[in-house]
Design an enzyme around this catalytic site. Structure first.
Site, PDB file in Angstrom:
ATOM      1  CG  ASP A 184      -7.218  20.442 -14.105  1.00 27.12           C
ATOM      2  OD1 ASP A 184      -8.236  19.835 -13.733  1.00 27.12           O
ATOM      3  OD2 ASP A 184      -6.499  21.098 -13.325  1.00 27.12           O
ATOM      4  CE  LYS A 191      -5.883  14.882 -14.104  1.00 31.47           C
ATOM      5  NZ  LYS A 191      -7.001  15.020 -15.004  1.00 31.47           N
ATOM      6  CB  CYS A 192      -5.818  21.802 -10.264  1.00 31.46           C
ATOM      7  SG  CYS A 192      -5.982  23.208  -9.168  1.00 31.46           S
ATOM      8  N   PRO A 193      -2.543  22.386  -9.482  1.00 31.58           N
ATOM      9  CG  PRO A 193      -1.027  23.612  -8.115  1.00 31.58           C
ATOM     10  CD  PRO A 193      -1.600  22.210  -8.358  1.00 31.58           C
TER      11      PRO A 193
END
Length: 83
Positions: free
Chosen positions: A43, A16-18
């Site tokens: 993502d 997932k981000c980042p």
């Protein structure tokens, strides 16, 4: 003698981000100019984050493909700047 252009695959599915953008940045720094990086992500924010990262770094996005929940970016490492 011509240098070989290589394509490196980076599987970032499930991150997932980042993390996808951070790991893409790190992988690009290790490549030679002209080499390609194929990044696989799941993502949904990567479709924003990775192109923005490439603009910031001066790298070239060759293609973006989506199928189901997977996004595949093909990136070309920019040629070294000449003075």
């Amino acid at each position: 003698m011509l240098a070989m252009i290589t394509t490196t695959k980076l599987d970032l599915t499930g991150l997932k981000c980042p993390l996808p953008a951070l790991k893409t940045r790190k992988a690009l720094k290790a490549l030679r100019p002209g080499d390609r990086l194929e990044v696989h992500c799941t993502d949904p924010l990567a479709v924003i984050d990775i192109p923005n990262l490439l603009t910031e770094m001066g790298e070239r996005l060759e293609s973006t493909e989506r199928d189901d929940d997977r996004i595949v970016f093909v990136i070309e490492k920019a040629q070294a700047a000449t003075i």
